[in-house]
Design an enzyme around this catalytic site. Sequence first.
Site, mmCIF file in Angstrom:
data_model
loop_
_atom_site.group_PDB
_atom_site.id
_atom_site.type_symbol
_atom_site.label_atom_id
_atom_site.label_comp_id
_atom_site.label_asym_id
_atom_site.label_seq_id
_atom_site.Cartn_x
_atom_site.Cartn_y
_atom_site.Cartn_z
ATOM 1 C CG ASN A 1 0.831 16.745 -20.930
ATOM 2 O OD1 ASN A 1 1.625 15.962 -20.691
ATOM 3 N ND2 ASN A 1 -0.267 17.002 -20.413
ATOM 4 C CD GLU B 1 -1.712 16.567 -16.704
ATOM 5 O OE1 GLU B 1 -0.623 15.965 -16.426
ATOM 6 O OE2 GLU B 1 -2.186 16.308 -17.752
ATOM 7 C CG HIS C 1 3.936 15.515 -24.384
ATOM 8 N ND1 HIS C 1 4.728 16.309 -24.406
ATOM 9 C CD2 HIS C 1 4.647 14.456 -23.557
ATOM 10 C CE1 HIS C 1 6.047 15.960 -23.521
ATOM 11 N NE2 HIS C 1 5.560 14.820 -23.329
ATOM 12 C CG HIS D 1 1.862 10.573 -26.252
ATOM 13 N ND1 HIS D 1 1.124 11.158 -25.277
ATOM 14 C CD2 HIS D 1 2.995 10.298 -26.047
ATOM 15 C CE1 HIS D 1 1.758 11.022 -24.269
ATOM 16 N NE2 HIS D 1 2.898 10.789 -24.506
ATOM 17 C CE LYS E 1 1.560 13.731 -15.266
ATOM 18 N NZ LYS E 1 1.245 14.329 -16.700
ATOM 19 N NE ARG F 1 2.752 17.092 -13.401
ATOM 20 C CZ ARG F 1 3.275 16.028 -12.583
ATOM 21 N NH1 ARG F 1 2.833 16.373 -11.327
ATOM 22 N NH2 ARG F 1 4.098 15.255 -12.973
ATOM 23 C CE LYS G 1 7.493 17.293 -14.208
ATOM 24 N NZ LYS G 1 7.345 16.309 -14.955
ATOM 25 C CD GLU H 1 9.899 15.899 -22.706
ATOM 26 O OE1 GLU H 1 9.462 16.642 -22.012
ATOM 27 O OE2 GLU H 1 9.533 14.721 -22.816
ATOM 28 N NE ARG I 1 -3.849 -2.061 1.682
ATOM 29 C CZ ARG I 1 -4.171 -3.115 2.430
ATOM 30 N NH1 ARG I 1 -3.438 -3.101 3.477
ATOM 31 N NH2 ARG I 1 -4.952 -4.057 2.213
ATOM 32 C CG HIS J 1 8.638 10.423 -24.929
ATOM 33 N ND1 HIS J 1 7.390 10.303 -25.394
ATOM 34 C CD2 HIS J 1 8.711 11.252 -23.900
ATOM 35 C CE1 HIS J 1 6.714 11.314 -24.498
ATOM 36 N NE2 HIS J 1 7.627 11.878 -23.661
HETATM 37 N N1 GLY Z 1 5.643 14.552 -18.249
HETATM 38 C C1 GLY Z 1 4.648 15.498 -17.659
HETATM 39 C C2 GLY Z 1 4.406 15.811 -16.332
HETATM 40 O O1 GLY Z 1 5.116 15.328 -15.408
HETATM 41 O O2 GLY Z 1 3.371 16.484 -16.017
#
Ligand code: GLY
Length: 370
Positions: A246, A238, A249, A253, A144, A242, A228, A186, A122, A267
């Site tokens: 993207n 997000e 992206h 993607h 994330k 946030r 960041k 990035e 958990r 990527h």
């Molecule tokens: N890679 C995008 C984020 O961490 O929100």
Amino acid sequence: MSRSIPVGLGARAYEVVVGRGLLDEAGTRIAPFVKRKRVAVVSDETVWALHGARLTRSLEAAGLAAPAVVVPPGEQTKSFEGLADLSDRLLALELDRGDLIVAFGGGVVGDLAGFAAAIYKRGIDFVQIPTTLLAQVDSSVGGKTAIDTPRGKNLIGAFHQPRLVLADLDVLSTLSDREMRAGYAEVVKYGLLGDYAFFEWLETNSGEVLAREPQALAHAVGRSIEMKAEIVAEDEKEAGRRALLNLGHTFGHALEAETGYGEALLHGEAVAAGMALAFRFSASQGLCTGQDAARASAAIAKAGLPTTLADVAPRAFGADPLVRHMAQDKKAEGGRLTFILARALGEAFVARDVDAGAIKTFLAAEGATP
Ligand code: GLY
């Protein structure tokens, strides 16, 4: 030489340390977070062969037992099977809640080990030691964690913040030039989405950053992490800002899905082309100037990254399949397409209701078949 960048998340706040020689300091920096004198290091075969002995020495010198769980490199490890295997090996080590996982590798290891830490008994603590430029400036910061399924990337996961991130610039010296360029996409992203002065600095200094010139690299990585950290602290889950991270992206993607998520298109390369497309789409809609879109593309191309569909693959992409992938994106809500678009260099915004028809027309103008 290092600096600490705080991620201000209240009770879950942590520091991202950026600098040199951090692998040798890992033991003393991690020890305060460990209740029993034990950590499990999760790494992949490539990183482990290059840097494992150094990390183990540092952890053991600080009095920490540090058994390692080494997994195969590559995106296929970030799967339910990979997660089951890793969880079983952590259970076999009798790791318990007072212990800590160290994720030592690139984005795949960080995402997999972070997700395992989120659900193991958990939830247990973990520390990120990212070893690629992409992981240092993006995936290791912000909590994330996820695995892929055959239906798409990162679809099963959790927000689980690390207790500490150690971004050691020394380990980037063993990265291939291609991986370095992919991570650099990035870095440019931060300039394009929210810091015009940083974008201008990158226009001039990309060669030094890619050549890993120490001062330029430290500035590029440090500024990226600062941005960041600031965005994550403001919008951890997000709900709003946030999403700017993207940028590139949604297009990216879709290109990755069409090229099979592998060596054909990394990527970061997909994000590079995606950002150039997002700026040109913005210009086509009258949101930003064509000059800004051209400058964004030029900065990306200067780093040896793709900026057009033709750069990505010599064969023609179909506009329909690309838009279908976009509609499946986890950021798409109720069938509406979400894109990060731009009003200017350094001024991106979230557009949540983009018309699929306008995207298809744009992609056709970019050389896609219907
Ligand atoms: N890679 C995008 C984020 O961490 O929100």
